[in-house]
Design a protein around this motif. Structure first.
Motif, PDB file in Angstrom:
ATOM      1  N   ASP A   1     -21.452   9.535   6.287  1.00 55.81           N
ATOM      2  CA  ASP A   1     -22.561  10.147   7.015  1.00 55.81           C
ATOM      3  C   ASP A   1     -23.265  11.199   6.163  1.00 55.81           C
ATOM      4  OD1 ASP A   1     -22.119   8.642   9.253  1.00 55.81           O
ATOM      5  OD2 ASP A   1     -20.918  10.156  10.286  1.00 55.81           O
ATOM      6  N   PRO A   2     -24.577  11.380   6.367  1.00 57.09           N
ATOM      7  CA  PRO A   2     -25.293  12.447   5.655  1.00 57.09           C
ATOM      8  C   PRO A   2     -24.616  13.797   5.910  1.00 57.09           C
ATOM      9  CG  PRO A   2     -26.837  10.993   6.772  1.00 57.09           C
ATOM     10  CD  PRO A   2     -25.475  10.587   7.225  1.00 57.09           C
ATOM     11  N   GLY A   3     -24.519  14.579   4.881  1.00 58.89           N
ATOM     12  CA  GLY A   3     -23.845  15.858   5.014  1.00 58.89           C
ATOM     13  C   GLY A   3     -22.355  15.797   4.737  1.00 58.89           C
ATOM     14  N   ARG A   4     -21.838  14.567   4.552  1.00 58.09           N
ATOM     15  CA  ARG A   4     -20.411  14.402   4.261  1.00 58.09           C
ATOM     16  C   ARG A   4     -20.235  13.601   2.973  1.00 58.09           C
ATOM     17  NH1 ARG A   4     -17.054  12.885   9.597  1.00 58.09           N
ATOM     18  NH2 ARG A   4     -15.407  13.275   8.067  1.00 58.09           N
ATOM     19  N   ALA A   5     -21.065  13.911   1.996  1.00 58.15           N
ATOM     20  CA  ALA A   5     -21.053  13.166   0.729  1.00 58.15           C
ATOM     21  C   ALA A   5     -19.695  13.213   0.057  1.00 58.15           C
ATOM     22  CB  ALA A   5     -22.119  13.715  -0.216  1.00 58.15           C
ATOM     23  N   LYS A   6     -18.963  14.335   0.221  1.00 61.32           N
ATOM     24  CA  LYS A   6     -17.666  14.472  -0.438  1.00 61.32           C
ATOM     25  C   LYS A   6     -16.592  13.576   0.177  1.00 61.32           C
ATOM     26  CE  LYS A   6     -18.436  19.162  -2.162  1.00 61.32           C
ATOM     27  NZ  LYS A   6     -17.957  20.560  -2.205  1.00 61.32           N
ATOM     28  N   ASP A   7     -16.911  12.937   1.294  1.00 62.55           N
ATOM     29  CA  ASP A   7     -15.967  11.994   1.913  1.00 62.55           C
ATOM     30  C   ASP A   7     -16.084  10.594   1.331  1.00 62.55           C
ATOM     31  OD1 ASP A   7     -15.015  13.980   3.526  1.00 62.55           O
ATOM     32  OD2 ASP A   7     -16.160  13.387   5.307  1.00 62.55           O
ATOM     33  N   ASN A   8     -17.040  10.382   0.438  1.00 64.07           N
ATOM     34  CA  ASN A   8     -17.233   9.048  -0.131  1.00 64.07           C
ATOM     35  C   ASN A   8     -16.105   8.691  -1.089  1.00 64.07           C
ATOM     36  OD1 ASN A   8     -19.818   7.742   0.746  1.00 64.07           O
ATOM     37  ND2 ASN A   8     -20.607   9.764   0.195  1.00 64.07           N
ATOM     38  N   LYS A   9     -15.862   7.386  -1.181  1.00 67.26           N
ATOM     39  CA  LYS A   9     -14.758   6.897  -2.005  1.00 67.26           C
ATOM     40  C   LYS A   9     -15.127   5.571  -2.640  1.00 67.26           C
ATOM     41  CE  LYS A   9     -11.172   8.900   1.007  1.00 67.26           C
ATOM     42  NZ  LYS A   9     -12.116   9.480   1.985  1.00 67.26           N
ATOM     43  N   LEU A  10     -14.448   5.285  -3.742  1.00 64.37           N
ATOM     44  CA  LEU A  10     -14.428   3.938  -4.301  1.00 64.37           C
ATOM     45  C   LEU A  10     -13.205   3.273  -3.683  1.00 64.37           C
ATOM     46  CD1 LEU A  10     -14.701   3.021  -8.101  1.00 64.37           C
ATOM     47  CD2 LEU A  10     -13.343   1.719  -6.483  1.00 64.37           C
ATOM     48  N   MET A  11     -13.422   2.159  -2.980  1.00 67.01           N
ATOM     49  CA  MET A  11     -12.339   1.499  -2.255  1.00 67.01           C
ATOM     50  C   MET A  11     -11.864   0.255  -3.004  1.00 67.01           C
ATOM     51  SD  MET A  11     -12.231   3.582   0.292  1.00 67.01           S
ATOM     52  CE  MET A  11     -11.005   2.730   1.289  1.00 67.01           C
ATOM     53  N   ILE A  12     -10.545   0.085  -3.056  1.00 60.38           N
ATOM     54  CA  ILE A  12      -9.935  -1.115  -3.624  1.00 60.38           C
ATOM     55  C   ILE A  12      -9.164  -1.770  -2.483  1.00 60.38           C
ATOM     56  CG2 ILE A  12      -8.406  -2.071  -5.377  1.00 60.38           C
ATOM     57  CD1 ILE A  12      -9.606   1.491  -5.798  1.00 60.38           C
ATOM     58  N   TYR A  13      -9.509  -3.030  -2.158  1.00 63.06           N
ATOM     59  CA  TYR A  13      -8.989  -3.689  -0.963  1.00 63.06           C
ATOM     60  C   TYR A  13      -8.135  -4.910  -1.282  1.00 63.06           C
ATOM     61  CZ  TYR A  13     -12.401  -1.095   1.903  1.00 63.06           C
ATOM     62  OH  TYR A  13     -13.139  -0.115   2.528  1.00 63.06           O
ATOM     63  N   LYS A  14      -7.174  -5.130  -0.390  1.00 67.61           N
ATOM     64  CA  LYS A  14      -6.458  -6.407  -0.331  1.00 67.61           C
ATOM     65  C   LYS A  14      -6.558  -6.925   1.097  1.00 67.61           C
ATOM     66  CE  LYS A  14      -1.961  -8.721  -0.800  1.00 67.61           C
ATOM     67  NZ  LYS A  14      -0.517  -8.553  -1.105  1.00 67.61           N
ATOM     68  N   PHE A  15      -7.125  -8.132   1.254  1.00 65.81           N
ATOM     69  CA  PHE A  15      -7.210  -8.787   2.560  1.00 65.81           C
ATOM     70  C   PHE A  15      -6.138  -9.882   2.563  1.00 65.81           C
ATOM     71  CE2 PHE A  15     -11.974  -7.946   3.436  1.00 65.81           C
ATOM     72  CZ  PHE A  15     -12.039  -6.939   2.494  1.00 65.81           C
ATOM     73  N   SER A  16      -5.290  -9.869   3.555  1.00 69.85           N
ATOM     74  CA  SER A  16      -4.238 -10.894   3.613  1.00 69.85           C
ATOM     75  C   SER A  16      -4.022 -11.347   5.060  1.00 69.85           C
ATOM     76  CB  SER A  16      -2.925 -10.352   3.021  1.00 69.85           C
ATOM     77  OG  SER A  16      -2.487  -9.205   3.730  1.00 69.85           O
ATOM     78  N   GLY A  17      -3.230 -12.393   5.222  1.00 66.70           N
ATOM     79  CA  GLY A  17      -2.989 -12.930   6.557  1.00 66.70           C
ATOM     80  C   GLY A  17      -4.225 -13.546   7.178  1.00 66.70           C
ATOM     81  N   LEU A  18      -5.161 -14.054   6.358  1.00 70.50           N
ATOM     82  CA  LEU A  18      -6.402 -14.632   6.860  1.00 70.50           C
ATOM     83  C   LEU A  18      -6.140 -16.083   7.271  1.00 70.50           C
ATOM     84  CD1 LEU A  18      -8.775 -13.198   4.107  1.00 70.50           C
ATOM     85  CD2 LEU A  18      -8.318 -12.242   6.379  1.00 70.50           C
ATOM     86  N   SER A  19      -5.871 -16.285   8.544  1.00 68.88           N
ATOM     87  CA  SER A  19      -5.487 -17.613   9.035  1.00 68.88           C
ATOM     88  C   SER A  19      -6.711 -18.478   9.291  1.00 68.88           C
ATOM     89  CB  SER A  19      -4.673 -17.475  10.324  1.00 68.88           C
ATOM     90  OG  SER A  19      -5.429 -16.792  11.307  1.00 68.88           O
TER      91      SER A  19
END
Length: 496
Positions: free
Chosen positions: A138-156
C-alpha cells in the motif's frame, strides 16, 4: 520458512482445503451464458406435439427462429458485459484440467517462473512449480515491499475422472495446494522482475538463479536467490543476511521504468533495461560478481519504454516497445547507438510485446486501447526514418478486448497459440490457426463480435501478468489482485 495453504481472500480470508473454492465466473465454451441462480425453477406443463397445435409448420419454425435470436442476444460475454447488482459468476470446471487460486499478503504485479529440475514436458499430478515476484505494498508502506521466492505444490488436477488416463502413479491426487515462500526485504515497489539461470560448473549443483528487479525508486537490483530456492527442498538450509543483499544495484537511469529482459543466449548474464525517459542501457556480467553498464544509453523513442525483449535467436539483437506507439529493433554492436529499424504500429501506447520462440520473425504486441496484433518482421524494411505500419498489414489483429492489454505471451512450443491478459479482468487464449469464413462461422453457431480464433476466456480480477510454464505444457500462471491482496491463478485448460 513460511508455509501456508492456498487461500481465497475474497472468501473472508478463510483457508480453503484442496478442491474448495469460492465461485468465480462461469465460462462455457469460451463465451458462457449467465445463469440467474434465483431463476424460477418451474416451467410450463403445457406440451405441444409437432403439427398438432393448430399452427402451420412455417409459422412455428419462424417463432422458434425468433426465440433462438433472443437467446443469442442474451449471451453473456465475459469482459464485455457487466453483471447486475447481486449477480455472480463461477467457472465451468469441466473446461479446466487444473485450476488453483492462491493468495498473497500484497499484490505481486510482476513475476517470473523459475525453471526447475523436476523434468520437462511433465503432466503428472499433483504439480509443483517455482516462481519469483515483487510486491506492491500500500502507498505509505513502501518499506513493507519484498522480493518473493515461491514454491507452489500440491496442485491437483481438476477433473478426477481423467486420473485413469494419466501416466502418473501419484497416490495423492486430492492433495491440498500449498504456497511456501521466502522473502528478501526491499524498500520500493517492483515494477517488473525477471529471472535468469546460469549453469553450475559442477553438474551436481543446481544452476545459479539471478533476479533483476526494476523498482519504483528508479533502481535495478540484481539478487542471487539460489539459496532461497534450495531451502524449499533441502532441510536445514539457512539464509544469511548477506545472501539477502543484492549482488549489484544499478543506478544509471534518471527515472523509473518497466522495460527489462535477460538475454536467453548469454548464460553468464546480460541485461537490458529501459526507463520512462526513453533511455535503454545494456549491462553485462564481467566475471564473478562484477557488472558493467554501457556508459552511453540507446536512445530514439520519444516516449517511455514499456517492454524490452531479446531476440530468441540473435544474441546481439533486441526489440523495444514504447508509449510513442512504435516498436524498434536494435543491434547492440551498432556504433551509432540508434535503432536499426523503427515501425510505427499504433496511435496509442504499445504496452507489451512477445517474440515467438518457434518462429523467430513473428512478434506479438498489445496496445493501450485493447487491440493486439501479430507482425511478420520480414515485411519491415530497414530505414533511417520511422515507417508506419497499419493493423491491416499485420499477420493478425484483434479488437476483442476493450481495455488495455496488460500482458501477452506466445505458447512456448506452439506458434499458433497466444495468451493475452487485459484490464477487462480477462485472460484469453487464441488459436491463430483457426480460419473460418462467414459461412463456416454461421454453421459453428458463432456469437456476434467474438472472433472464431478466441479459444478460451478465463476471468481474473485486475490480471496484470501471465506466463506459460516452460516445463508443464499448456499450464499458465497469472497474477493480479483483489481487495488489496495478491492473487495467483494456476490453470490448465482441456483445450490447449
Amino acid at each position: 520458512m513460511s508455509k501456508r495453504p492456498a487461500e481465497d481472500y475474497e472468501n473472508g480470508g478463510v483457508p480453503l482445503k484442496g478442491g474448495e473454492r469460492q465461485e468465480k465466473p462461469e465460462i462455457v465454451d469460451e463465451v458462457g451464458e449467465f445463469e440467474d441462480e434465483f431463476e424460477d425453477e418451474f416451467e410450463s406443463d403445457e406440451i405441444f406435439e409437432a403439427g398438432v397445435d393448430g399452427r402451420p409448420d412455417a409459422e412455428r419454425e419462424s417463432e422458434e427462429k425468433a426465440d433462438s435470436m433472443d437467446v443469442d442476444q442474451q449471451t453473456f460475454i465475459v469482459g464485455r458485459n457487466k453483471l447486475e447488482e447481486g449477480q455472480t459468476m463461477s467457472p465451468d470446471l469441466t473446461t479446466y484440467e487444473m485450476l488453483h487460486q492462491l493468495g498473497t499478503e500484497w499484490p505481486c504485479m510482476s513475476f517470473d517462473i523459475v525453471k526447475d529440475s523436476l523434468g520437462d514436458n511433465r503432466g503428472t499430478y499433483p504439480a509443483t512449480m517455482y516462481a519469483i515476484a515483487g510486491t506492491q505494498a500500500d502507498p505509505g508502506r513502501a518499506k513493507d515491499n519484498k522480493l518473493m521466492i515461491y514454491k507452489f505444490s500440491g496442485l491437483s488436477r481438476e477433473d478426477k475422472g481423467l486420473a485413469e488416463e494419466s501416466d502418473s502413479d501419484d497416490e495423492d491426487e486430492d492433495s491440498e495446494s500449498i504456497l511456501e515462500y521466502k522473502s528478501i526485504p526491499l524498500t520500493s515497489t517492483t515494477n517488473r522482475i525477471r529471472a535468469h539461470q546460469t549453469p553450475a560448473l559442477d553438474s551436481s549443483r543446481p544452476p545459479t538463479t539471478l533476479t533483476a528487479s526494476w523498482t519504483e525508486a528508479g533502481e535495478v537490483l540484481i539478487h542471487d536467490v539460489t539459496p532461497h530456492l534450495t531451502s524449499f527442498d533441502v532441510p536445514g538450509t539457512q539464509i544469511t543476511p548477506q545472501q539477502n543483499k543484492p549482488l549489484s544495484t544499478l543506478r544509471m537511469h534518471k527515472s523509473e521504468g518497466y522495460g527489462l529482459d535477460w538475454s536467453p543466449l548469454i548464460s553468464t548474464g546480460k541485461l537490458i533495461t529501459g526507463d520512462n525517459n526513453g533511455s535503454i542501457y545494456v549491462t553485462t556480467r564481467t566475471g564473478g560478481e562484477g557488472w558493467a553498464t554501457d556508459s552511453r544509453p540507446l536512445v530514439g523513442h520519444t516516449g517511455s519504454i514499456e517492454e524490452l525483449q531479446w531476440s530468441p535467436s540473435e544474441k546481439n539483437v533486441f526489440a523495444s516497445a514504447s508509449s510513442d506507439g512504435s516498436v524498434k529493433i536494435w543491434d547492440v554492436r551498432s556504433k551509432s547507438r540508434t535503432a536499426a529499424l523503427t515501425m510505427q504500429i499504433s496511435n496509442t501506447d504499445v504496452n507489451v510485446m512477445s517474440w515467438s520462440q518457434q518462429t523467430n520473425h513473428l512478434l506479438a504486441t498489445g496496445d493501450e486501447d485493447g487491440a493486439w496484433a501479430v507482425w511478420d518482421m520480414r515485411q519491415w524494411k530497414s530505414s533511417s526514418s520511422t515507417v508506419a505500419a497499419s493493423k491491416s498489414s499485420a499477420v493478425a489483429s484483434f479488437n476483442h478486448h476493450k481495455q488495455q492489454i496488460t500482458s501477452i505471451e506466445w505458447h512456448p512450443t506452439d506458434d499458433s497459440i497466444i495468451a493475452v491478459a487485459a484490464a477487462d479482468d480477462t485472460l484469453t487464449l487464441w488459436d491463430l490457426a483457426v480460419e473460418l469464413d462467414d459461412e463456416e462461422s454461421k454453421d459453428t453457431g458463432g456469437v456476434a463480435d467474438v472472433p472464431p480464433q478466441l479459444l478460451f476466456v478465463h476471468y481474473m480480477p485486475t490480471v496484470k501478468e501471465l506466463h506459460w510454464h516452460p516445463q508443464i505444457p499448456g499450464c499458465i500462471v497469472s497474477t493480479g489482485s483483489s481487495d488489496g491482496v495478491g492473487k495467483f491463478n494456476v490453470f490448465k485448460t482441456i483445450s490447449v
